[in-house]
Design a protein around this motif. Sequence first.
Motif, PDB file in Angstrom:
ATOM      1  N   SER A  10       0.833  -1.201   0.000  1.00 52.11           N
ATOM      2  CA  SER A  10       0.000   0.000   0.000  1.00 52.11           C
ATOM      3  C   SER A  10       0.872   1.256   0.000  1.00 52.11           C
ATOM      4  O   SER A  10       0.601   2.225  -0.728  1.00 52.11           O
ATOM      5  N   LYS A  11       1.924   1.234   0.799  1.00 50.88           N
ATOM      6  CA  LYS A  11       2.839   2.387   0.876  1.00 50.88           C
ATOM      7  C   LYS A  11       3.439   2.708  -0.488  1.00 50.88           C
ATOM      8  O   LYS A  11       3.540   3.880  -0.878  1.00 50.88           O
ATOM      9  N   TYR A  12       3.831   1.670  -1.241  1.00 51.14           N
ATOM     10  CA  TYR A  12       4.484   1.878  -2.532  1.00 51.14           C
ATOM     11  C   TYR A  12       3.537   1.714  -3.723  1.00 51.14           C
ATOM     12  O   TYR A  12       3.981   1.771  -4.875  1.00 51.14           O
ATOM     13  N   ARG A  13       2.237   1.463  -3.463  1.00 46.49           N
ATOM     14  CA  ARG A  13       1.216   1.322  -4.521  1.00 46.49           C
ATOM     15  C   ARG A  13       1.557   0.164  -5.462  1.00 46.49           C
ATOM     16  O   ARG A  13       1.665   0.323  -6.677  1.00 46.49           O
ATOM     17  N   ILE A  14       1.722  -1.024  -4.874  1.00 46.73           N
ATOM     18  CA  ILE A  14       2.082  -2.220  -5.629  1.00 46.73           C
ATOM     19  C   ILE A  14       0.911  -3.193  -5.656  1.00 46.73           C
ATOM     20  O   ILE A  14       0.351  -3.517  -4.605  1.00 46.73           O
ATOM     21  N   PRO A  15       0.492  -3.692  -6.832  1.00 40.28           N
ATOM     22  CA  PRO A  15      -0.602  -4.675  -6.896  1.00 40.28           C
ATOM     23  C   PRO A  15      -0.289  -5.930  -6.080  1.00 40.28           C
ATOM     24  O   PRO A  15       0.857  -6.371  -5.998  1.00 40.28           O
ATOM     25  N   ILE A  16      -1.340  -6.499  -5.465  1.00 30.95           N
ATOM     26  CA  ILE A  16      -1.235  -7.705  -4.652  1.00 30.95           C
ATOM     27  C   ILE A  16      -2.157  -8.759  -5.256  1.00 30.95           C
ATOM     28  O   ILE A  16      -3.351  -8.506  -5.445  1.00 30.95           O
ATOM     29  N   ILE A  17      -1.608  -9.953  -5.535  1.00 29.05           N
ATOM     30  CA  ILE A  17      -2.406 -11.022  -6.147  1.00 29.05           C
ATOM     31  C   ILE A  17      -2.353 -12.260  -5.257  1.00 29.05           C
ATOM     32  O   ILE A  17      -1.284 -12.822  -5.034  1.00 29.05           O
ATOM     33  N   PRO A  18      -3.488 -12.715  -4.706  1.00 24.52           N
ATOM     34  CA  PRO A  18      -3.482 -13.910  -3.858  1.00 24.52           C
ATOM     35  C   PRO A  18      -3.320 -15.187  -4.677  1.00 24.52           C
ATOM     36  O   PRO A  18      -3.804 -15.275  -5.810  1.00 24.52           O
ATOM     37  N   TYR A  19      -2.660 -16.191  -4.070  1.00 24.91           N
ATOM     38  CA  TYR A  19      -2.396 -17.454  -4.767  1.00 24.91           C
ATOM     39  C   TYR A  19      -2.454 -18.586  -3.752  1.00 24.91           C
ATOM     40  O   TYR A  19      -1.829 -18.517  -2.701  1.00 24.91           O
ATOM     41  N   SER A  20      -3.253 -19.625  -4.079  1.00 30.38           N
ATOM     42  CA  SER A  20      -3.276 -20.801  -3.188  1.00 30.38           C
ATOM     43  C   SER A  20      -3.051 -22.066  -4.010  1.00 30.38           C
ATOM     44  O   SER A  20      -1.916 -22.500  -4.201  1.00 30.38           O
ATOM     45  N   GLY A  21      -4.108 -22.655  -4.569  1.00 28.67           N
ATOM     46  CA  GLY A  21      -3.942 -23.912  -5.299  1.00 28.67           C
ATOM     47  C   GLY A  21      -3.434 -23.750  -6.718  1.00 28.67           C
ATOM     48  O   GLY A  21      -2.839 -24.665  -7.295  1.00 28.67           O
ATOM     49  N   GLY A  22      -3.681 -22.589  -7.323  1.00 26.29           N
ATOM     50  CA  GLY A  22      -3.217 -22.354  -8.684  1.00 26.29           C
ATOM     51  C   GLY A  22      -3.959 -23.133  -9.745  1.00 26.29           C
ATOM     52  O   GLY A  22      -3.439 -23.335 -10.850  1.00 26.29           O
ATOM     53  N   SER A  23      -5.189 -23.580  -9.456  1.00 27.08           N
ATOM     54  CA  SER A  23      -5.926 -24.403 -10.423  1.00 27.08           C
ATOM     55  C   SER A  23      -7.132 -23.681 -11.018  1.00 27.08           C
ATOM     56  O   SER A  23      -7.991 -24.308 -11.632  1.00 27.08           O
ATOM     57  N   SER A  24      -7.212 -22.358 -10.841  1.00 28.35           N
ATOM     58  CA  SER A  24      -8.348 -21.616 -11.389  1.00 28.35           C
ATOM     59  C   SER A  24      -8.267 -21.560 -12.910  1.00 28.35           C
ATOM     60  O   SER A  24      -7.193 -21.739 -13.504  1.00 28.35           O
ATOM     61  N   LEU A  25      -9.393 -21.269 -13.547  1.00 30.02           N
ATOM     62  CA  LEU A  25      -9.512 -21.455 -14.994  1.00 30.02           C
ATOM     63  C   LEU A  25      -9.709 -20.171 -15.793  1.00 30.02           C
ATOM     64  O   LEU A  25      -9.744 -20.214 -17.018  1.00 30.02           O
ATOM     65  N   GLU A  26      -9.866 -19.036 -15.136  1.00 24.69           N
ATOM     66  CA  GLU A  26     -10.127 -17.788 -15.862  1.00 24.69           C
ATOM     67  C   GLU A  26      -9.047 -16.743 -15.591  1.00 24.69           C
ATOM     68  O   GLU A  26      -9.324 -15.555 -15.484  1.00 24.69           O
ATOM     69  N   ALA A  27      -7.792 -17.186 -15.462  1.00 19.91           N
ATOM     70  CA  ALA A  27      -6.655 -16.280 -15.204  1.00 19.91           C
ATOM     71  C   ALA A  27      -6.877 -15.478 -13.933  1.00 19.91           C
ATOM     72  O   ALA A  27      -6.453 -14.326 -13.835  1.00 19.91           O
ATOM     73  N   ASN A  28      -7.516 -16.098 -12.944  1.00 20.70           N
ATOM     74  CA  ASN A  28      -7.865 -15.395 -11.712  1.00 20.70           C
ATOM     75  C   ASN A  28      -6.642 -14.922 -10.936  1.00 20.70           C
ATOM     76  O   ASN A  28      -6.709 -13.946 -10.200  1.00 20.70           O
ATOM     77  N   PHE A  29      -5.502 -15.627 -11.065  1.00 17.54           N
ATOM     78  CA  PHE A  29      -4.308 -15.225 -10.308  1.00 17.54           C
ATOM     79  C   PHE A  29      -3.198 -14.675 -11.213  1.00 17.54           C
ATOM     80  O   PHE A  29      -2.049 -14.552 -10.790  1.00 17.54           O
ATOM     81  N   SER A  30      -3.520 -14.333 -12.442  1.00 24.05           N
ATOM     82  CA  SER A  30      -2.520 -13.739 -13.325  1.00 24.05           C
ATOM     83  C   SER A  30      -2.148 -12.344 -12.833  1.00 24.05           C
ATOM     84  O   SER A  30      -2.819 -11.768 -11.979  1.00 24.05           O
ATOM     85  N   ALA A  31      -1.063 -11.798 -13.389  1.00 21.74           N
ATOM     86  CA  ALA A  31      -0.548 -10.501 -12.914  1.00 21.74           C
ATOM     87  C   ALA A  31      -0.418  -9.521 -14.075  1.00 21.74           C
ATOM     88  O   ALA A  31       0.681  -9.174 -14.492  1.00 21.74           O
ATOM     89  N   PRO A  32      -1.528  -9.030 -14.612  1.00 19.12           N
ATOM     90  CA  PRO A  32      -1.460  -8.145 -15.780  1.00 19.12           C
ATOM     91  C   PRO A  32      -0.740  -6.831 -15.524  1.00 19.12           C
ATOM     92  O   PRO A  32      -0.253  -6.200 -16.450  1.00 19.12           O
TER      93      PRO A  32
END
Length: 552
Positions: free
Chosen positions: A149-171
């Motif tokens: 938050s201090k540096y305004r950096i995107p945060i992407i959660p990741y657990s199983g990595g088996s989602s199907l709609e690029a839910n954990f991608s980092a655009p």
Amino acid sequence: MEYGRLSTTVVRVLRTAKPQQNRRWQSSTTQQTPTPIIQPAFWTTGRVALVTTFTGTTAYLYGINDLSSHLRNETPKRSTPVYANKSELQKAIADLRSDLGEDVISTDDEDLHRHGYSEWSSINIDTLPVAVAYPKSTEEVSHIAKVCSKYRIPIIPYSGGSSLEANFSAPLGGVSVDFCFMDKILKLRPDDMDVTVQPSVGWMSLNESIKDSNLFFPVDPGPSAMIGGMVGTSCSGTNAVRYGTMKDWVINLTVVLADGTVIKTKRRPRKSAAGYNLTNLFIGSEGTLGLVTEITLKLAVIPQETSVAVVGFPTFRAAAATAMSVVRSGIPIAAMEIMDDVQMGVVNSAGATAKKWAEVPTLFFKFSGTPQAVKEHIQQVRQLAQKQGAGEFEFARNAEEQKALWSARKEALWSMMALRREGDEIWSTDVAVPLSRLADIAEVSKKELDELGLFASALGHIGDGNFHASIMYKRADPAEREKVEGCVKRMVDRALEMEGTCTGEHGVGLGKKASLVKELGVDTVDVMRKLKASLDPLWIMNPSKVFDFREF
């Protein structure tokens, strides 16, 4: 009346009034004693009312004028998010390593690729996260959020990595927060029939760990799914027709917000009317509102008896029609799944199960309850299936056979992936429609899949109207990709025309943002944007998922 005109009226009244004393002495012709005569006071009730009205109205009109000016000129529009530059990213990574330890932050190329690309996903992009964080506690997750938050950096959660709609991608790059070290069952409470877990607990390992309590967690998506991701996409599985989806089994959540604030959405009762339903706000939000670090789940009692049956049909529509008649009859099926002839052939070719299957449209049934109830339900379903020309029912005689029969359905996607050639990718998508329209969408979509000229199959959780399609194609071939994209788009549009949804359980991610707007409308999606902006004003929580930023 305008306040200028009202002011003039009041001033005129004040100027024309002659000052008088409140009382004077007057002699009486009949009495020698002077009698006090009371004269009307200058501030009569009418004049006080007039002045009060003037001041009140003037204050109101000036206030309205000032507010209008403020709304026109001073209310800022929410500007396009600005994220950290390279120097700020380096400072943030250095801060995190200094505060949490060198091993908590990885910038290894293979690590970054694994957290930005997925062979499961229908969509992959070239951008990867710039770092991967491996927290071990809610406190560490909170600290990561504060630094980002201090540096305004995107945060992407990741657990199983088996989602199907690029839910954990980092655009937009950013930090992928991998919860793999937060994989503990924190507390099982058999008497309350609930359990508290961390996000990287798998649903299958959870059930294995608690089976001696005679309880189980009934939501059953793909075998590799973990509870954190299941919360993020509000997933379901084969048991949904009997037990519902993820949102029905979460009691409360511990969530780290974008600024590092830690909240718990509610306490632990089975029901509560206290305040907003924040628990369900975060379920299905795909990490765009916060990072879930603890989950308290309801548990169900393991049924006394379970049986599995498999039966083939002459056509896909006949199988779908049978499923709908079973639902409408009120028979309490534990699970009911459909697979087409192509998918049954895939299972055979991949050798995922020991058994060879008839390559015809097939329904998989799971019955559970008391032994007598299971027997009755099987007979009722058999009668309904026979009306649609079903073949012979094949029943499991023991637990091992049950596992073998049901594994054909659970291994469907894995079986298809095992058949890929070099350069092949699989586009897996899902929609859901009202129950009465399932046979319609299944029949039309199956016909269109067969006409693609590609390796494509249809399957789904047919008991709750959830229809899936998996299509194998060469991503590098523009013509093939265009055909697949068109087929998926038409299937989604067809579902929306039937008052259905663009996704029953996979989530929106990157792939279905346009379909979400088509389904709900801009105004409804804007409400979601405003909710996100209130919790994540810097727009750093899994940005570009579910919907894009838009000024409002």
